[in-house]
Design an enzyme around this catalytic site. Structure first.
Site, short mmCIF file in Angstrom:
data_model
loop_
_atom_site.label_atom_id
_atom_site.label_comp_id
_atom_site.label_asym_id
_atom_site.label_seq_id
_atom_site.Cartn_x
_atom_site.Cartn_y
_atom_site.Cartn_z
N ASP A 28 -40.70 -6.74 -76.80
CA ASP A 28 -39.59 -6.17 -77.71
C ASP A 28 -39.19 -7.56 -78.66
O ASP A 28 -37.88 -7.91 -78.90
CB ASP A 28 -38.37 -5.55 -77.42
CG ASP A 28 -37.43 -4.95 -78.14
OD1 ASP A 28 -37.72 -4.81 -79.37
OD2 ASP A 28 -36.25 -4.75 -77.92
N LYS A 75 -23.71 -10.70 -70.49
CA LYS A 75 -23.99 -9.21 -70.78
C LYS A 75 -23.76 -8.46 -70.12
O LYS A 75 -23.99 -8.50 -68.76
CB LYS A 75 -25.70 -9.40 -70.74
CG LYS A 75 -26.26 -8.32 -71.10
CD LYS A 75 -28.11 -8.35 -71.35
CE LYS A 75 -28.61 -7.21 -72.14
NZ LYS A 75 -30.12 -7.50 -72.29
#
Length: 351
Positions: free
Chosen positions: A135, A37
């Site tokens: 989330d 990432k």
């Protein structure tokens, strides 16, 4: 630690950067793959926070694994400085892309139950460490083949929006009331402004519903209509095709009062998530219990019948007992006669 890295392919892009599949070759010749990432300098704090949370959750099977204890630095293809977080690679991708492989995006029911159980196990871990994911959605759930390749495991990822329980995010204001993705957020996200564990349970209800229907919650609504529905404590509609126990589970997650949703550990014991072998065992126990109760009832009736007979006998006239003398006196009488005859014979002989 790594002597060489090779970008295998681009995996995707999110709010805080992009993800590549990278092959790392160590100096001893061994290699491994990682989903890397990449975030730019302005998102460094979010990526650093995610690393810190993942390090605390390291070793838990329902949480994506991170490699290393610090962020690596590098440059993008455009020459911009980036910070890298090395994560476990999920060969099947996200739950969203995984669902696209099924007809109408509807997953098989046994798989839905297994995936729901795995998400809850992950939430027990996250909540137990004092965090709220904030989330939960198909994009942030990774699908990994099990070791025997006969089934799949689900792992929770992307902790960029995660907050501590009770925290009030600085960006939670009326014009941007949602912590995470709006269609997975609960009504209280518009009102309270305080992050609680039950926020994730509402999102879980949306996920379970989506796995059954193949459609995202609140399909066709814009952000204003969605906010209006949530302000009136409405929840996504659950169609009739959803099984009864699954409906009850989703309705539990959609409770308007957050405290009525329970906890992740409590939801794990919901009848919707009982394993098939557990249900079979319960049926066996029920049959054994039924037979035991039947036996006890029959035994009770027999005892009652016997008691009644004894009561009937006691109410009648007393029985006259006939005493049969033993054979001892009769034997003695015969023996006396024989001795007497023997004495007479002896007398006759002598005379």
């Amino acid at each position: 630690m790594q002597s060489n890295e090779e970008i295998v392919k681009f995996l995707g892009e999110g709010a805080y950067g992009f993800v590549n599949l990278v092959k790392y070759t160590k100096r001893d010749g061994s290699s491994f793959h990682a989903a890397v990432k990449n975030s730019y300098a302005e998102d460094f704090e979010n990526l650093q926070k995610e690393l810190q949370i993942l390090c605390q959750l390291r070793g838990y099977p329902r949480i994506v694994e991170c490699f290393g204890d610090y962020l690596e630095e590098g440059f993008s293809s455009y020459g911009n400085k980036v910070y890298k977080l090395l994560l476990e690679y999920a060969s099947e991708g996200s739950l969203r892309s995984f669902m696209d492989n099924y007809s109408d995006r509807k997953l098989p029911e046994p798989m839905i139950r297994d995936f729901t159980r795995m998400i809850l196990e992950g939430l027990v871990c996250i909540h137990g460490h004092g965090y709220v994911h904030c989330d939960l959605k198909p994009d942030n759930l990774l699908v990994i083949p099990s070791r025997d390749s006969s089934s799949y495991e689900l792992k929770i990822s992307d902790f960029g929006n995660s907050l501590e329980v009770g925290e009030i995010p600085h960006y939670w204001r009326f014009d941007l009331p949602f912590v995470g993705t709006p269609i997975y957020m609960p009504p209280e996200s518009l009102i309270d402004g305080v992050v609680e564990k039950t926020l994730d349970l509402w999102s879980l209800g949306c996920l379970v519903l989506e796995m059954y229907t193949g459609e995202i919650p609140w399909l066709g609504l814009d952000i204003d209509d969605l906010a209006s529905r949530l302000l009136y404590d409405e929840a996504p509609e659950i169609p009739e095709c959803v099984p009864c126990d699954a409906r009850e589970f989703i309705e539990k997650c959609f409770s308007r009062k957050p405290e009525e949703r329970g906890s992740a550990s409590e939801l794990l014991s919901h009848r919707f998530l009982r394993r098939e072998e557990d249900e079979k065992m319960e049926k066996v126990i029920a049959v054994v219990e039924e037979r035991r109760n039947s036996f006890l009832l029959k035994l009770k009736l027999r005892i009652r019948g016997a008691s009644k007979k004894l009561a009937d006998v006691s109410e009648k006239k007393p029985l006259k007992l006939k005493i049969v003398p033993s054979k001892a006196p009769y034997f003695k009488k015969v023996l006396t006669k024989i001795l007497r005859l023997k004495t007479m014979d002896s007398y006759l002989v002598c005379s």
